[in-house]
Design a protein around this motif. Sequence first.
Motif, PDB file in Angstrom:
ATOM      1  N   VAL A   1       0.866  -1.181   0.000  1.00  0.00           N
ATOM      2  CA  VAL A   1       0.000   0.000   0.000  1.00  0.00           C
ATOM      3  C   VAL A   1       0.896   1.223   0.000  1.00  0.00           C
ATOM      4  N   ASN A   2       0.638   2.129  -0.917  1.00  0.00           N
ATOM      5  CA  ASN A   2       1.488   3.309  -1.043  1.00  0.00           C
ATOM      6  C   ASN A   2       0.893   4.505  -0.327  1.00  0.00           C
ATOM      7  N   GLU A   3       1.731   5.512  -0.175  1.00  0.00           N
ATOM      8  CA  GLU A   3       1.320   6.725   0.515  1.00  0.00           C
ATOM      9  C   GLU A   3       0.080   7.336  -0.147  1.00  0.00           C
ATOM     10  N   GLY A   4      -0.885   7.712   0.653  1.00  0.00           N
ATOM     11  CA  GLY A   4      -2.059   8.416   0.153  1.00  0.00           C
ATOM     12  C   GLY A   4      -3.033   7.557  -0.619  1.00  0.00           C
ATOM     13  N   GLU A   5      -2.852   6.241  -0.598  1.00  0.00           N
ATOM     14  CA  GLU A   5      -3.751   5.368  -1.344  1.00  0.00           C
ATOM     15  C   GLU A   5      -5.011   5.061  -0.540  1.00  0.00           C
ATOM     16  N   PHE A   6      -6.125   4.939  -1.226  1.00  0.00           N
ATOM     17  CA  PHE A   6      -7.392   4.584  -0.586  1.00  0.00           C
ATOM     18  C   PHE A   6      -7.713   3.145  -0.975  1.00  0.00           C
ATOM     19  N   ILE A   7      -7.615   2.236   0.012  1.00  0.00           N
ATOM     20  CA  ILE A   7      -7.851   0.814  -0.245  1.00  0.00           C
ATOM     21  C   ILE A   7      -9.125   0.384   0.476  1.00  0.00           C
TER      22      ILE A   7
ATOM     23  N   GLN B   1     -10.603  11.083  16.389  1.00  0.00           N
ATOM     24  CA  GLN B   1      -9.696  10.530  17.409  1.00  0.00           C
ATOM     25  C   GLN B   1      -8.495   9.842  16.748  1.00  0.00           C
ATOM     26  N   ALA B   2      -8.780   9.090  15.691  1.00  0.00           N
ATOM     27  CA  ALA B   2      -7.712   8.352  15.010  1.00  0.00           C
ATOM     28  C   ALA B   2      -6.743   9.290  14.294  1.00  0.00           C
ATOM     29  N   LEU B   3      -7.222  10.494  13.929  1.00  0.00           N
ATOM     30  CA  LEU B   3      -6.388  11.422  13.158  1.00  0.00           C
ATOM     31  C   LEU B   3      -5.462  12.258  14.030  1.00  0.00           C
TER      32      LEU B   3
ATOM     33  N   ILE C   1     -19.862   9.887   5.260  1.00  0.00           N
ATOM     34  CA  ILE C   1     -18.626   9.350   5.843  1.00  0.00           C
ATOM     35  C   ILE C   1     -17.622   9.019   4.732  1.00  0.00           C
ATOM     36  N   VAL C   2     -18.096   8.434   3.635  1.00  0.00           N
ATOM     37  CA  VAL C   2     -17.196   8.123   2.517  1.00  0.00           C
ATOM     38  C   VAL C   2     -16.548   9.402   1.988  1.00  0.00           C
ATOM     39  N   ALA C   3     -17.352  10.454   1.817  1.00  0.00           N
ATOM     40  CA  ALA C   3     -16.805  11.724   1.323  1.00  0.00           C
ATOM     41  C   ALA C   3     -15.787  12.282   2.316  1.00  0.00           C
ATOM     42  N   LEU C   4     -16.107  12.175   3.601  1.00  0.00           N
ATOM     43  CA  LEU C   4     -15.196  12.675   4.640  1.00  0.00           C
ATOM     44  C   LEU C   4     -13.861  11.936   4.599  1.00  0.00           C
ATOM     45  N   VAL C   5     -13.936  10.606   4.547  1.00  0.00           N
ATOM     46  CA  VAL C   5     -12.697   9.810   4.545  1.00  0.00           C
ATOM     47  C   VAL C   5     -11.892  10.102   3.284  1.00  0.00           C
ATOM     48  N   ASN C   6     -12.580  10.230   2.159  1.00  0.00           N
ATOM     49  CA  ASN C   6     -11.883  10.534   0.910  1.00  0.00           C
ATOM     50  C   ASN C   6     -11.172  11.883   0.988  1.00  0.00           C
ATOM     51  N   ASN C   7     -11.861  12.905   1.529  1.00  0.00           N
ATOM     52  CA  ASN C   7     -11.236  14.222   1.688  1.00  0.00           C
ATOM     53  C   ASN C   7      -9.995  14.146   2.557  1.00  0.00           C
ATOM     54  N   ILE C   8     -10.115  13.414   3.665  1.00  0.00           N
ATOM     55  CA  ILE C   8      -8.981  13.278   4.585  1.00  0.00           C
ATOM     56  C   ILE C   8      -7.817  12.593   3.881  1.00  0.00           C
ATOM     57  N   CYS C   9      -8.146  11.530   3.158  1.00  0.00           N
ATOM     58  CA  CYS C   9      -7.128  10.749   2.449  1.00  0.00           C
ATOM     59  C   CYS C   9      -6.361  11.630   1.471  1.00  0.00           C
ATOM     60  N   ARG C  10      -7.098  12.441   0.694  1.00  0.00           N
ATOM     61  CA  ARG C  10      -6.457  13.272  -0.338  1.00  0.00           C
ATOM     62  C   ARG C  10      -5.752  14.476   0.272  1.00  0.00           C
ATOM     63  N   ALA C  11      -6.419  15.150   1.236  1.00  0.00           N
ATOM     64  CA  ALA C  11      -5.848  16.385   1.787  1.00  0.00           C
ATOM     65  C   ALA C  11      -4.604  16.094   2.627  1.00  0.00           C
ATOM     66  N   ARG C  12      -4.617  14.998   3.365  1.00  0.00           N
ATOM     67  CA  ARG C  12      -3.480  14.697   4.242  1.00  0.00           C
ATOM     68  C   ARG C  12      -2.484  13.756   3.594  1.00  0.00           C
TER      69      ARG C  12
END
Lengths: 307, 259
Positions: free
Chosen positions: B32-38, B155-157, B181-192
């Motif tokens: 799994v690479n950096e910034g990947e959404f699996i 909390q996890a972030l 929640i999917v949109a939130l996780v996707n935003n976090i994944c891409r932004a961070r």
Amino acid sequence: MFSIFQYQFIQNAFMAGTCVAIVAAIMGYFVILRGLTFAGHALPNIGFAGAAGAVLLGFDPVIGLLAFTIIAAIAIGVLGKALRERDIAVGIIMTFALGLGILFLSLYSGYAERVYSILFGQIVGISLENVLFTTLSSFLTLVILLLVFRPLLFSSFDPEVAEARGVPVNLLGLVFLVLVAITVSIAVQIVGALLFFTLLIGPAATTIRIVQRPIWAILLASILGICYTWLGIFFAANGTWPVSFYIATISFGVYLPIRLLSPLWIGQHARKSMPSRQDTFLPHMQSLEQEQNNSTEATGRKSELTR
Amino acid sequence: MGSERQEPVVELEHVRIQFGKRTILDNVNMTVNEGEFIAILGPNGAGKSTLLKVLLGLIKPSVGKVRVLGRPPRRGNSDIGYAPQHRILEADLALRARDVVGFGLDGHRWGTGLPNQKRRATIDTILQEVDATTFSEAPVGQLSGGEQQRLLIAQALLSNPRLLLLDEPLANLDIIHEQEIVALVNNICRARNVAVMLVSHDINPLLPVVDRVLYMANGQSTIGTTDAVITSAALSKLYGSPVEVVQALGRLFVVGAET
């Protein structure tokens, strides 16, 4: 009425009662959070059996108390991880201990006054030496509790994440139970099994219905515990009924209305978030309004131009 | 520095996980690479949660090599943010939303901690990121499933992880909250640029956002893009029995696999 305060034994009762009230209240907060209420009830009763055994063998009851409660605490911690399983383990261990206690008492030929006082307490009959010992041990327990405060709270709330973050969850759970066992052993000789359980559960159960912030919860629980104890001793010293009755009754009398009325303000919290959630839509509405204003302004200007 | 950043976040080679004599997973190979959404998919009991616990260092594989950010997994790794399978929190639980989030910052430290401005500000920032400021003071037991899920993600972030492990964050949510929640996780994944491994029972809400899918079944696993993995041929091979992937109304359905 207030002349009772000049008696040494009343002063002793207030001092020792205050110490036990504070430690029991803070411990009770975690006991409730961790779903250990039944264990909190069982440990003093298990301690009673230990005390009876010690008296039979000619030891100080405190040795029997410590031995039985600590062994039981470890057994409860090891046998029962999940709540249901744990309550079953507690029930089995407690009934076995009580059976032993009855046997020990029947074998003992003398009058086991010290053992009975463990069930019902003798707070208005303790020595200054007892008071000092109780104060010191309560202080030590408090220091340990404050030391493990955050990881204990974290692992009570979410053991899985806490473990992943490196908190020794199982060890902490065991340490906490042993700490309860030691506190039980010391406090029960002063206040009795019934009263200890009252001071453990009563203030904390009432508190979590009023405040949500952990620090405030343990502070308020301590204050409630102290108030119940002082009022109880005060009434008992001026009357003829036992202290335990007064404290247990006050505790119940405070809990009941708060339990019944708390949906009013606990629900209020959630509802408070509803209008503020709608606030998030407000900027959007404002921008719509602004657009409308802009357009009316623009049309106004247009009309000016056309004029 | 530049070459260091290229290192994979997760590496698994020939990993086998056994509980006693029962083999849960065998021969897992993935990077799994950096910034990947699996997305991690598969039937109940396929070992999805177990795999996350291996990465957290809570379960040791019996065979194979596991690397998280180039090192063996270990407990207390602050490079990993973890939100376990969601359960509805007790209604009476005496904690505020922000207390739950705060555990992610210093819940593992000894002592009581003192209130301070910096801590408060850090928690406020993360609450904003997951859009939870409006209910930050409410008792957690009073919040909805979606709201509680936001808190667990926040909390996890808080340790600024480079790998986010989310176990069934979409369970028990209706379709609107699922999408939120999917949109939130996707935003976090891409932004961070944080790698996300999200366990789910349904691929459909995740279809527009995931980079790759890890599908686990029958002790076996396969990883690849959705188009490559969620096919009748690939899944039939994985399950070892005929499986049909049906597309209808823009959604994918795996037929004949899960009972």
